[in-house]
Write an enzyme that holds these catalytic residues in place. Sequence first.
Site, PDB file in Angstrom:
ATOM      1  CD  GLU A 132      92.831 -26.948  51.906  1.00 16.82           C
ATOM      2  OE1 GLU A 132      91.599 -26.536  51.943  1.00 16.82           O
ATOM      3  OE2 GLU A 132      93.510 -26.714  53.029  1.00 16.82           O
ATOM      4  CD  GLU A 149      98.097 -24.577  55.308  1.00 18.75           C
ATOM      5  OE1 GLU A 149      97.213 -24.969  55.898  1.00 18.75           O
ATOM      6  OE2 GLU A 149      98.051 -24.364  54.049  1.00 18.75           O
TER       7      GLU A 149
END
Length: 375
Positions: A161, A266
């Site tokens: 991220e 995820e």
Amino acid sequence: MNYKTGIGGLFLLLLTACGGNMQQTKQTEPSLKEAFGDKFLMGVAINTHQTAEDTAAVRVIKHHFNAIVAENCMKSEVIHPEEDRYDFTDADALVDFGTKNGMTVTGHCLIWHSQCAPWFCVDKEGKNVKPEILKQRMKEHITTIVSRYRGRIKGWDVVNEAIVEDGSYRKSKFYEILGEEYIPLAFQYAHEADPDVELYYNDYGMNVPGRRNAVVRLVQSLKERGLRIDAVGMQGHMGMDYPSIEEFEKSLLAFAATGVKVMITEWDMSALPTANHTANISDTVAYQKALNPYPDALPDSVSRAWNERMSTFFNLFLKHADVITRVTAWGVSDGDSWKNDFPIHGRTEYPLLFDRNHELKPFMKELMEKEASKE
């Protein structure tokens, strides 16, 4: 023989037999890894409680999945809480569990601004450390962890991220101190620690064009430097109104076009209305009720819509199985999901492949039956 004891004993015998048959049935059910194992790895994120105490979850994990990833225990705040102290207790247990059960283990994650150990980027006064100090800390952290699991972990989420929606770099401590350079350094250090391990970049909202284009540039830049990157992880945190499947597919193909593989990581899909943090919350009770509309169970209509949307995405993954190497659910069952209690306490979610009773959801049963009919 005492009549009551005899009847009770007979009842217990029957109950045990039925329980054994139910257990046997569970174990002989078709599994996700059997149904789709020739397409890609079927993965799941697990926590330390599950492998230590949750027998129902362990049964599901062993039967259905051939790949695991740590939900939290390898993040730096857990595994490296103080500069001179590592805690490998939970990470070792997870890797041992995966190894013992013949599963592919992914390491998650080496460098991430969130859940970063508080000491990592600052000095004793709380000020940002000098660039050379942060480089030294990164190298020591990455080398220690990657070397420990060399030969036992297939690949690492090296950086997580780092890019925001408009394509710019996230203004994290790593970026503030080292600029864009911290990403190639992290990949370099990981490769030096284990030249054979696969290396990944992982991010969410990958359907957004700005982030998509920036990740493509990042992958190309790493390759131009001669650095190893094997795959891009597309986090699959979804809702009923996002992402657009068309934009998600565009990103998937754009990443694959750079020469790397793609992983769906995820993966979960909220069945609830998307939280609107800008809403007028003067009526707190009404707001909380709107955010938690199904505290007991999903209405049939919502459940059908959720299953249809999940099926559409999984069919997309199957369509591109030539470039997708792993699909990982972010949790075993609905009760395990991080989405429960977020963004308000008491919120009940239904985002995963298995319900709270560890029963496989309808869409996946149908897809498995369809796959079996092709044989």
